[in-house]
Design an enzyme around this catalytic site. Structure first.
Site, PDB file in Angstrom:
ATOM      1  N   TYR A 155      21.514  -3.159  12.223  1.00  0.00           N
ATOM      2  CA  TYR A 155      21.177  -4.526  11.807  1.00  0.00           C
ATOM      3  C   TYR A 155      22.204  -5.514  12.329  1.00  0.00           C
ATOM      4  O   TYR A 155      21.864  -6.539  12.927  1.00  0.00           O
ATOM      5  CB  TYR A 155      21.091  -4.607  10.278  1.00  0.00           C
TER       6      TYR A 155
ATOM      7  N   VAL B 216      24.341  -4.989  -3.847  1.00  0.00           N
ATOM      8  CA  VAL B 216      24.988  -4.221  -4.905  1.00  0.00           C
ATOM      9  C   VAL B 216      24.898  -4.923  -6.255  1.00  0.00           C
ATOM     10  O   VAL B 216      24.693  -4.271  -7.294  1.00  0.00           O
ATOM     11  CB  VAL B 216      26.456  -3.918  -4.524  1.00  0.00           C
TER      12      VAL B 216
END
Length: 302
Positions: A141, A182
């Site tokens: 990515y 997260v």
């Protein structure tokens, strides 16, 4: 003014759309809904123009963006784990799709604010990291975002007006489950009364910035006098993942919970914190939302 937002049905894009509508601008959303959702545009659907277009369709893009004053280019594939499994698709969307947007912008004389990523830096040796730090991404990515930045540089040299914003870890309402960072994973776990699960030993140092501040950065980049350049958009405040877990446990009130640990995920940078002085100096932008304050608001909402 008349603005377009590619990926406008996605997480960050939809927040930009709602702010533009609130400010009285005419807005066209360009999204093929492969990752975005019309649910993210709840409340403004009847006040926008929606074009179900893939950014890889240059001719359709050009017809849609004709007469636009500026484009917020947010459309991208942005989930690091799946970038290992679908590298060709990531390259097609994030590089070729971006080049289409830039070419149309150049052809039509439209300014573009492009959503880049802190993943272009990879693992940095010292923080905070400035925009001139060596770019060395460590996952597919990030490589696509770096390659797209190289395309941006080429178009700027050719006369295009493009401001690229390197987002750090963006947090806020409306993030898709498949792309959750997260904080959103910890939120879901704590909401269910489960301990937050840390991938690795928790020593990773991150920089979290809230989506409302990211929206303000986009507006500053578009409307301000800067014609081109790269800017870090983060909080500039480091926190380790283990400290984040304990902070969120404390805020949740479930103080008996203790973090659990799992395997480190591939492609996760060990340390990356933004030096945001350039954005402050040239864009007159600084984040308003402090991490603990923002986390309390998110938890209260959820």
């Amino acid at each position: 003014m008349n603005f377009a937002v590619t990926g406008g049905a996605g997480f960050i894009g939809s927040h930009i759309v709602k702010r533009l509508v609130s400010d009285g601008h005419s807005v066209t959303v360009v999204d093929n809904l492969s990752r975005g959702s019309m649910a993210n545009l709840e409340g403004v659907r009847d006040r926008i123009n929606f074009a179900n277009i893939d950014i890889r369709e240059r001719d359709a893009l050009k017809r849609t963006l004709h007469g636009t004053d500026g484009v917020f280019h947010q459309a991208a594939l942005a989930y690091i784990p799946s970038s290992y499994e679908a590298e060709d698709e990531y390259r097609n969307v994030n590089i070729k799709g971006t080049e289409n947007v830039l070419q149309v912008g150049l052809d039509l004389g439209i300014k573009i604010v492009y959503a880049s990523s802190s993943t272009v830096y990879g693992d940095v040796r010292c923080v905070p990291v400035r925009e001139d730090y060596t770019r060395s991404p460590i996952n597919p990515y990030g490589i696509t975002k770096l390659d797209a930045e190289l395309v941006v540089e080429r178009y700027v040299e050719g006369g295009a007006q493009i401001v690229a914003l390197r987002y750090f870890n963006v947090v806020g309402l409306g993030r898709q489950p498949a792309y959750s960072g997260v904080i959103h994973r910890f939120l879901d776990q704590l909401k269910e009364g489960r301990p937050p699960i840390i991938h690795g030993d928790g020593s990773q140092i991150k920089d979290f910035v809230f989506v409302n501040d990211v929206v303000r950065a986009n507006l500053a980049a578009m409307i301000g006098g800067v014609k081109s350049g790269f800017f870090n958009i983060g909080s500039g405040r480091p926190i380790s993942i283990v400290d984040l877990a304990h902070l969120m446990i404390d805020i949740s009130g479930n103080i008996s919970l203790k973090p659990k640990y799992g395997d480190l995920r591939p492609g996760d940078a060990k340390m990356c914190v933004a030096d945001i002085s350039k954005a402050g100096r040239l864009l007159d932008w600084r984040p308003d939302i402090v991490l603990e304050e923002g986390l309390r608001s998110l938890m209260a909402f959820m």
